[in-house]
Scaffold this active site. Structure first.
Site, PDB file in Angstrom:
ATOM      1  N   CYS A 163       0.813  -1.217   0.000  1.00  0.00           N
ATOM      2  CA  CYS A 163       0.000   0.000   0.000  1.00  0.00           C
ATOM      3  C   CYS A 163       0.840   1.257   0.000  1.00  0.00           C
ATOM      4  O   CYS A 163       0.310   2.359  -0.073  1.00  0.00           O
ATOM      5  CB  CYS A 163      -0.960   0.011   1.177  1.00  0.00           C
ATOM      6  SG  CYS A 163      -0.151  -0.206   2.744  1.00  0.00           S
ATOM      7  N   ASP A 184       2.773   2.470   2.396  1.00  0.00           N
ATOM      8  CA  ASP A 184       3.041   3.128   3.676  1.00  0.00           C
ATOM      9  C   ASP A 184       4.557   3.138   3.924  1.00  0.00           C
ATOM     10  O   ASP A 184       5.226   2.138   3.687  1.00  0.00           O
ATOM     11  CB  ASP A 184       2.376   2.363   4.834  1.00  0.00           C
ATOM     12  CG  ASP A 184       0.861   2.478   4.806  1.00  0.00           C
ATOM     13  OD1 ASP A 184       0.349   3.428   4.188  1.00  0.00           O
ATOM     14  OD2 ASP A 184       0.198   1.615   5.403  1.00  0.00           O
ATOM     15  N   CYS A 231      -1.224   5.597   5.419  1.00  0.00           N
ATOM     16  CA  CYS A 231      -2.589   5.661   5.930  1.00  0.00           C
ATOM     17  C   CYS A 231      -2.596   6.067   7.407  1.00  0.00           C
ATOM     18  O   CYS A 231      -1.571   6.042   8.091  1.00  0.00           O
ATOM     19  CB  CYS A 231      -3.281   4.317   5.753  1.00  0.00           C
ATOM     20  SG  CYS A 231      -2.602   3.012   6.759  1.00  0.00           S
ATOM     21  N   CYS A 279      -0.470  -2.526   8.338  1.00  0.00           N
ATOM     22  CA  CYS A 279      -0.267  -1.075   8.472  1.00  0.00           C
ATOM     23  C   CYS A 279       0.092  -0.750   9.921  1.00  0.00           C
ATOM     24  O   CYS A 279       0.992   0.046  10.192  1.00  0.00           O
ATOM     25  CB  CYS A 279      -1.542  -0.309   8.100  1.00  0.00           C
ATOM     26  SG  CYS A 279      -2.217  -0.734   6.484  1.00  0.00           S
TER      27      CYS A 279
END
Lengths: 414, 148
Positions: free
Chosen positions: B47, B49, B74, B119
Site C-alpha cells: 500500500c 506506507d 494511511c 499497516c
C-alpha cells in the site's frame, strides 16, 4: 425525421438478477463499485452451473456413456459461445484456461520460449496489468530478448508516436497491450498497434480482460494474433479464462501444460500432441465453469453489449462530473469519450486505504492499491490510487454515495 | 455472513476514533535524529506506507533516550507509529526487541482486519530492524515489509 435511439438498459431492474444485492453491509445497501476486479453473478448463471452439476455432470471427452456425452456437449457449446462472442473464425482456436493471466502465460511460454532470442524486442506498455508485463519480462530474460515499455502521456494514453524510438534497431517480435486499462480505463487503439506490429513482423497480444465484459470485441477487426479474457469479470464464475489465438500460430507452438487429454499417442520414446484446442488443455477441464461462462455470455448478449457500453459511458461521465465538484480530488486518465467505466482518483492528504475503509463503512466497495500496475503507479508518482469501476448493475445513486463518502473521508482525515 | 466483520470493524467511532485521529493529525516524536544510534526505513509495498525511524541511545548505549519518526501513509500506519514512539522511549533495546506486537495493538485499541494489521505494525517492525542492526541481535521482522 429519423432518430437513432441509443441502446439502453434498466440497471435497477437488472439488479434483481443479482442475489448479492439482497445483503447489507454495515447496515447499508451494497454499492459495489469494484467490478473491474471481479463482477457479481446473476442468478441465471448460477442456476446454469447448478443444473449442469445436477443433470449433466461427468468427465468430458473420455466417456462413452450418454452422461459423459452430455457433459462434453455442454463444454463444447460454451466454446462455441466464446468463439462467437469475440467473432473468432473457428472454435478450435478458443482455449479454456484458468484465467486471463494463465492465457497470457501460455502465449509467453509456448510462443515466446521458441521464438524469442537475443536482438529481439518484446514491447509492452506502461499501462499493463502485471499479468501482461511480468510473464513477458521473465520470458524475455530467459531468452535474451530485450524487454521494453511504450510510455504514456500525461493524460494516461499510449505514446504511439514513440513506437519507432522505443524499438530502435531491435527486431520487434511481440507487442503486448491491454485493450482497456484496468487502472485508468483508457481504451487503447489496438487495431493501430496491431497494424504496426505486423508491419514489423511482430505478433500482437491483446489482454482484453477489461474489455470483453463491457463492449463488443471483434478479434478480426482488432487484427490481433492472441486475445485473452477471464470469465469472472463478465458475470461468469471464477476459475475459467479464455485464450484465443490464430490457428496457424497455435498449431506451430509447443504445448504449455502437459499430461492427460492433450496427447495423441504416448510411447516411452515419444509423445505426440493432440489437435487444437486439446493440445493446450491438459487435465480435466473447468467444465461447470465453462457452462457458467456460456450462460453469462447468453445473459450479457440478451442485454446487449452496445447497451452495456452506453450505460457505463453515461456513468463515467456522471462520475467525472461529480468528482470535479471536489477540489481535493485528483483524477487520473483520459476524458470520458476515450475511457471505459473506470475512475481512478486520489484525495488530497488522505491515503487510499483510509478512503476505501471509510467508504466501506458507508456500504460502498471500491479498490485501493496499485491495481497490479506498479509501473503505472511509478509513472503517476503515487504508491496507490482509489478506483471505482462500474458495470451493468451500477446506478447513479451509488456514485452519489461514493462522492459523499469521499467528502466525509476528506473532512475526517484531510 | 453479511456481518462476519461486525465485531471486527463496526464503524467510524471504532476505527477512526479520536485517539487515532489525534495521533495521525498531531504525530508525537515526529522528525529525525542525526546522527542516530539506530535507524531504518520501512515500507509496505502493498500500500506504499512508509516510515523512517531514528533512535538516540542514552550513555549506557542501550536505553532509548529519544526516538523520532517520519513517514507517509494511511492513518493507521502513521498513528500507530506515533503511539509506538511514546511506548518505547526510556526502554532498553533488548526489551523493545522482545516487544510483543499485541502490546502495541492494545494501545491502538481497535480491531483490525488482516490487511490493516500490516499497516499497524509497520513502525514496530521497522524499529526492531533498526535496533537489531545497532545491537547485532536477531529480529522477527515481517517479511512482507521491506526495510532499508
Amino acid at each position: 425525421m429519423a432518430v437513432t435511439a441509443k441502446p439502453t438498459l434498466d440497471a435497477d431492474k437488472l439488479r434483481a438478477d443479482f442475489p448479492i444485492f439482497d445483503q447489507s453491509f454495515h447496515g447499508k445497501p451494497l454499492a459495489f463499485l469494484d467490478s473491474a476486479a471481479s463482477s457479481q453473478k446473476p442468478r441465471q448463471m448460477l442456476e446454469a452451473m447448478t443444473r449442469f452439476y445436477e443433470t449433466s455432470y461427468a468427465n468430458v471427452h473420455r466417456g462413452v456413456y450418454q452422461l459423459a456425452e452430455r457433459a462434453t456437449e455442454a463444454l463444447e457449446a460454451a466454446r462455441e459461445k466464446s468463439c462467437r462472442l469475440i467473432n473468432a473464425p473457428e472454435a478450435r482456436e478458443v482455449i479454456f484456461t484458468r484465467n486471463a493471466t494463465e492465457s497470457l502465460n501460455l502465449v509467453a511460454y509456448a510462443w515466446g520460449l521458441t521464438n524469442l532470442g537475443p536482438g529481439d524486442v518484446v514491447l509492452v506498455t506502461e499501462l499493463e496489468h502485471h499479468s501482461n508485463f511480468v510473464p513477458w519480462q521473465y520470458i524475455a530474460g530467459r531468452t535474451g530478448a530485450s524487454f521494453r515499455m511504450l510510455p504514456l502521456d500525461a493524460g494516461g494514453e499510449l505514446r504511439l508516436d514513440e513506437l519507432e524510438a522505443v524499438v530502435g534497431r531491435g527486431t520487434a517480435k511481440v507487442v503486448a497491450t491491454n485493450l482497456v486499462s484496468n487502472s485508468l480505463g483508457t481504451v487503447n487503439d489496438v487495431a493501430r498497434l496491431a497494424a504496426w506490429a505486423h508491419e514489423r513482423g511482430a505478433i500482437m497480444v491483446c489482454d482484453a480482460a477489461q474489455a470483453v465484459p463491457h463492449k463488443r470485441v471483434d478479434v478480426l477487426a482488432l487484427g490481433c494474433d492472441f486475445l485473452a479474457f477471464s470469465g469472472h469479470k463478465l458475470c461468469g464464475p471464477s476459475g475459467i479464462g479464455v485464450l484465443w489465438g490464430r490457428a496457424e500460430l497455435l498449431e506451430a507452438m509447443e504445448p504449455f501444460l502437459l499430461g492427460g487429454h492433450m496427447i495423441k499417442k504416448v510411447r516411452l520414446e515419444e509423445t505426440t500432441w493432440g489437435d487444437l484446442p486439446h493440445k493446450f488443455e491438459a487435465g480435466t477441464a473447468p467444465m461447470a465453469e465453462a457452462v457458467g461462462l456460456g450462460a453469462a455470455i447468453d445473459y450479457l448478449g440478451e442485454i446487449g453489449f452496445e447497451a452495456i457500453e452506453q450505460h457505463e459511458h453515461e456513468l463515467v461521465e456522471y462520475a467525472l462530473g461529480r468528482f470535479s465538484e471536489l477540489p481535493s480530488v485528483t483524477l487520473y486518465g483520459p476524458p470520458a469519450d476515450r475511457r471505459a467505466g473506470i475512475v481512478s482518483f486520489n484525495v488530497d492528504g488522505v491515503h487510499p486505504h483510509d478512503v476505501a475503509q471509510i467508504l466501506d463503512l458507508e456500504g460502498v466497495a471500491i479498490r485501493a492499491g496499485h491495481h497490479c500496475c506498479q509501473p503505472l503507479m511509478t509513472k503517476l508518482g503515487v504508491a496507490a490510487t482509489n478506483r471505482a469501476s462500474f458495470y451493468l448493475y451500477t446506478v447513479p445513486e451509488e456514485i452519489d454515495r461514493l462522492v459523499e463518502g469521499v467528502r466525509k473521508a476528506k473532512k475526517l482525515l484531510g | 455472513m453479511a456481518d462476519r466483520y461486525a465485531g471486527l470493524v463496526s464503524g467510524f467511532d471504532d476505527l477512526y476514533r479520536e485517539n487515532i485521529l489525534d495521533h495521525y493529525k498531531n504525530p508525537r516524536n515526529h522528525g529525525r535524529i542525526e546522527p542516530a544510534g539506530a535507524s531504518a526505513e520501512g515500507m509496505n509495498p502493498l500500500c506504499g506506507d512508509e516510515v523512517t525511524i531514528t533512535v538516540a541511545f542514552d550513555e549506557d548505549g542501550e536505553t532509548i533516550g529519544d526516538v523520532r519518526f517520519e513517514g507517509r501513509g494511511c492513518a493507521i500506519s502513521q498513528a500507530s507509529t506515533s503511539m509506538l514512539t511514546e511506548l518505547v522511549k526510556g526502554r532498553r533495546a533488548a526489551e523493545v526487541l522482545a516487544f510483543d506486537k499485541d502490546e502495541l495493538l492494545d494501545e491502538v485499541g481497535i480491531p483490525l482486519t488482516p490487511v490493516r494489521l500490516k499497516c499497524a505494525i509497520l513502525g514496530l517492525h521497522t524499529l526492531k530492524v533498526a535496533l537489531g542492526r545497532a545491537t547485532g541481535a536477531e529480529t522477527d521482522a515481517d517479511e512482507d515489509i521491506d526495510v532499508r
